[in-house]
Write an enzyme that holds these catalytic residues in place. Sequence first.
Site, mmCIF file in Angstrom:
data_model
loop_
_atom_site.group_PDB
_atom_site.id
_atom_site.type_symbol
_atom_site.label_atom_id
_atom_site.label_comp_id
_atom_site.label_asym_id
_atom_site.label_seq_id
_atom_site.Cartn_x
_atom_site.Cartn_y
_atom_site.Cartn_z
ATOM 1 N N SER A 34 -2.029 -9.664 -32.237
ATOM 2 C CA SER A 34 -0.436 -10.103 -32.604
ATOM 3 C C SER A 34 -0.574 -12.406 -31.930
ATOM 4 C CB SER A 34 0.586 -9.354 -31.972
ATOM 5 O OG SER A 34 0.933 -9.346 -30.466
ATOM 6 N N LYS A 79 4.679 -11.558 -26.655
ATOM 7 C CA LYS A 79 5.459 -12.474 -27.914
ATOM 8 C C LYS A 79 5.964 -12.986 -27.756
ATOM 9 C CE LYS A 79 4.557 -8.145 -29.804
ATOM 10 N NZ LYS A 79 3.198 -7.975 -30.786
#
Length: 200
Positions: A34, A79
């Site tokens: 990701s 993230k």
Amino acid sequence: MKFIKNWVIPIAVGLLIAYIIQFWFVTVRVKGPSMEPNLVNNQFVIESRKANIKRGDVIVFDARHEDPNNKSDHKDYVKRVIGVSGDRVEHKGSNLYVNGKLVDQDYIGLTERSSGTWGDWSLTTLSKSNTWQAKDRNQSVVPKNSYFVLGDHRSVSNDSRTFGFVEKKHVNGKVIVPFWNTDKTAKGNVNEQSKRFFDK
């Protein structure tokens, strides 16, 4: 006395420094794709536990408290912070805006900036989704002591678009790519992005 000066004191100081380093910094391993291309699966990075979090920083947080659909043993998510408390975030075409200002997204490719980011949206439209945590729904700005986060590999990332905001109390720390990493571009895209968050 000489023994204490030459042996005991240096050893005690060394142990104290090691303790401080362990308290402030730990190594963590990135899991999944990701954050590609800047962080890759199984890459080891440093987590700074005492860092001041800014837009553009990459963070580690405890997903068990943030993602209701996290049923796996994948406890920590990595993230990038896009919005902080009070920010309005929206996406149009291939452009990302925070408080109406264009964000510099040179750290990812055009595909991720456009189709990978789910088209046009704002916090108002995203927060209407029933996949968001109930406490985060129907918001137009990032709440107090919270962050809006995205993965760099937007087309595969499970992030704030899906589950809502990340509370500050669940953030473990800021990611730092260590000096021994040879990919200077990726290192800059992680360690320095907060300094060039908005497009000039």
